[in-house]
Design a protein around this motif. Structure first.
Motif, PDB file in Angstrom:
ATOM      1  N   TRP A  97       0.817  -1.214   0.000  1.00  0.00           N
ATOM      2  CA  TRP A  97       0.000   0.000   0.000  1.00  0.00           C
ATOM      3  C   TRP A  97       0.852   1.265   0.000  1.00  0.00           C
ATOM      4  CZ3 TRP A  97      -4.299  -0.662  -2.065  1.00  0.00           C
ATOM      5  CH2 TRP A  97      -5.059  -1.801  -1.847  1.00  0.00           C
ATOM      6  N   LEU A  98       1.996   1.220   0.659  1.00  0.00           N
ATOM      7  CA  LEU A  98       2.862   2.399   0.633  1.00  0.00           C
ATOM      8  C   LEU A  98       3.362   2.668  -0.786  1.00  0.00           C
ATOM      9  CD1 LEU A  98       4.302   4.683   2.074  1.00  0.00           C
ATOM     10  CD2 LEU A  98       6.103   3.076   2.743  1.00  0.00           C
ATOM     11  N   VAL A  99       3.815   1.637  -1.462  1.00  0.00           N
ATOM     12  CA  VAL A  99       4.290   1.810  -2.840  1.00  0.00           C
ATOM     13  C   VAL A  99       3.126   2.153  -3.766  1.00  0.00           C
ATOM     14  CG1 VAL A  99       5.401   0.658  -4.790  1.00  0.00           C
ATOM     15  CG2 VAL A  99       6.307   0.360  -2.479  1.00  0.00           C
ATOM     16  N   PHE A 100       1.971   1.535  -3.560  1.00  0.00           N
ATOM     17  CA  PHE A 100       0.770   1.864  -4.329  1.00  0.00           C
ATOM     18  C   PHE A 100       0.480   3.361  -4.269  1.00  0.00           C
ATOM     19  CE2 PHE A 100      -3.796   2.725  -4.305  1.00  0.00           C
ATOM     20  CZ  PHE A 100      -4.279   2.015  -5.384  1.00  0.00           C
ATOM     21  N   MET A 101       0.545   3.924  -3.072  1.00  0.00           N
ATOM     22  CA  MET A 101       0.277   5.359  -2.917  1.00  0.00           C
ATOM     23  C   MET A 101       1.350   6.203  -3.569  1.00  0.00           C
ATOM     24  SD  MET A 101      -1.349   5.691   0.923  1.00  0.00           S
ATOM     25  CE  MET A 101      -0.207   4.598   1.789  1.00  0.00           C
ATOM     26  N   ALA A 102       2.602   5.766  -3.464  1.00  0.00           N
ATOM     27  CA  ALA A 102       3.704   6.558  -4.016  1.00  0.00           C
ATOM     28  C   ALA A 102       3.637   6.634  -5.536  1.00  0.00           C
ATOM     29  CB  ALA A 102       5.033   5.972  -3.568  1.00  0.00           C
ATOM     30  N   ILE A 103       3.365   5.495  -6.189  1.00  0.00           N
ATOM     31  CA  ILE A 103       3.441   5.486  -7.647  1.00  0.00           C
ATOM     32  C   ILE A 103       2.132   5.861  -8.322  1.00  0.00           C
ATOM     33  CG2 ILE A 103       5.293   3.788  -7.601  1.00  0.00           C
ATOM     34  CD1 ILE A 103       3.281   1.684  -8.517  1.00  0.00           C
ATOM     35  N   ASN A 104       1.057   5.888  -7.560  1.00  0.00           N
ATOM     36  CA  ASN A 104      -0.231   6.256  -8.140  1.00  0.00           C
ATOM     37  C   ASN A 104      -0.726   7.606  -7.626  1.00  0.00           C
ATOM     38  OD1 ASN A 104      -0.976   3.888  -9.858  1.00  0.00           O
ATOM     39  ND2 ASN A 104      -0.728   2.795  -7.924  1.00  0.00           N
ATOM     40  N   ILE A 105      -0.990   7.710  -6.336  1.00  0.00           N
ATOM     41  CA  ILE A 105      -1.578   8.950  -5.823  1.00  0.00           C
ATOM     42  C   ILE A 105      -0.571  10.096  -5.844  1.00  0.00           C
ATOM     43  CG2 ILE A 105      -2.705  10.048  -3.866  1.00  0.00           C
ATOM     44  CD1 ILE A 105      -3.829   7.314  -3.103  1.00  0.00           C
ATOM     45  N   TYR A 106       0.630   9.862  -5.330  1.00  0.00           N
ATOM     46  CA  TYR A 106       1.626  10.939  -5.320  1.00  0.00           C
ATOM     47  C   TYR A 106       1.932  11.385  -6.750  1.00  0.00           C
ATOM     48  CZ  TYR A 106       5.756  13.513  -3.667  1.00  0.00           C
ATOM     49  OH  TYR A 106       6.672  14.501  -3.367  1.00  0.00           O
ATOM     50  N   GLU A 107       2.138  10.413  -7.622  1.00  0.00           N
ATOM     51  CA  GLU A 107       2.436  10.754  -9.014  1.00  0.00           C
ATOM     52  C   GLU A 107       1.281  11.516  -9.652  1.00  0.00           C
ATOM     53  OE1 GLU A 107       2.327  10.474 -13.269  1.00  0.00           O
ATOM     54  OE2 GLU A 107       0.935   9.434 -11.929  1.00  0.00           O
ATOM     55  N   GLY A 108       0.048  11.107  -9.340  1.00  0.00           N
ATOM     56  CA  GLY A 108      -1.103  11.827  -9.865  1.00  0.00           C
ATOM     57  C   GLY A 108      -1.193  13.246  -9.348  1.00  0.00           C
ATOM     58  N   GLU A 109      -0.818  13.438  -8.090  1.00  0.00           N
ATOM     59  CA  GLU A 109      -0.818  14.795  -7.528  1.00  0.00           C
ATOM     60  C   GLU A 109       0.190  15.687  -8.246  1.00  0.00           C
ATOM     61  OE1 GLU A 109      -2.779  16.261  -5.578  1.00  0.00           O
ATOM     62  OE2 GLU A 109      -3.837  14.720  -4.445  1.00  0.00           O
ATOM     63  N   LEU A 110       1.312  15.123  -8.645  1.00  0.00           N
ATOM     64  CA  LEU A 110       2.276  15.905  -9.411  1.00  0.00           C
ATOM     65  C   LEU A 110       1.687  16.339 -10.748  1.00  0.00           C
ATOM     66  CD1 LEU A 110       5.590  13.917  -8.780  1.00  0.00           C
ATOM     67  CD2 LEU A 110       4.935  16.120  -7.795  1.00  0.00           C
TER      68      LEU A 110
END
Length: 205
Positions: A97-110
């Motif tokens: 879940w940590l990696v899921f958030m990093a590569i999906n949500i964080y990247e989407g926020e960028l």
């Protein structure tokens, strides 16, 4: 001594919170992105990607990528119990879940925040932003369904919860309250931790 290079309102918030909760000695060096300090040659020598956060470890080596920093801190400081033990099924889910958030949500926020950087078409930025907004919301909804207790893995706060607290702070709060009440409640628990509360105030007001 850990040294965190970060900027208010950036992805350094979660690493700063992780350091605070760990109870170790650390220093914050503000690399204010609004002033372009991440684009200087001095900071390029620290992180060639010229992004914050960056973390200097006690041996003077430097890490980049905030989610990797949090995984490292969990393993370097196991007494904090901020992640399940390596090799366990619970740790597999935590890292998932940590990696899921990093590569999906964080990247989407960028892509939402810097839409113009993701297209060569001067008229294309709004389409990038709109698509990214829907993408981020979709992945928040997936996390919402995965939360199994007060926190992502149950009763104990982990690095994954600290990371989700940061991401939730960047969201439209009205949308989040309507569609992701478990995330709202989780983020509130994290920010109410007395070690994290001042960091929340600094990064989110």
């Amino acid at each position: 001594m850990y040294i965190l290079y970060g900027s208010i309102g950036s992805g350094s918030a979660s690493v700063e919170a992780a350091l605070a909760v760990s109870g170790i000695e650390y220093e914050i060096v503000q690399v204010t992105t609004a002033e372009g300090l991440h684009l200087t040659e001095d900071f390029k020598a620290i992180n060639p990607r010229q992004q914050v956060p960056a973390l200097r470890l006690p041996d003077r080596s430097v890490m980049t990528e905030g989610s990797a920093m949090m995984l490292h801190l969990a393993d370097a400081l196991p007494s904090t119990e901020l992640a399940p033990a390596p090799g366990t099924a619970a740790r597999a889910q935590h890292d998932r879940w940590l990696v899921f958030m990093a590569i999906n949500i964080y990247e989407g926020e960028l892509r939402k925040a810097y839409s113009d950087r993701y297209t060569d078409d001067p008229q294309g930025a709004e389409g990038v932003r709109s698509s990214a907004d829907a993408y981020v919301k979709r992945h928040h909804a997936i996390i919402e369904e995965a939360i199994s207790g007060p926190f992502i893995l149950g009763d104990r706060m982990t690095m994954a919860d600290i990371y989700l607290w940061m991401l939730a702070g960047w969201m439209d709060q009205e949308w989040l309250a309507t569609h992701c009440p478990k995330i709202v409640a989780l983020a509130a628990r994290v920010r109410q931790d007395p070690r994290i509360a001042p960091i929340h105030a600094a990064h989110f007001g």
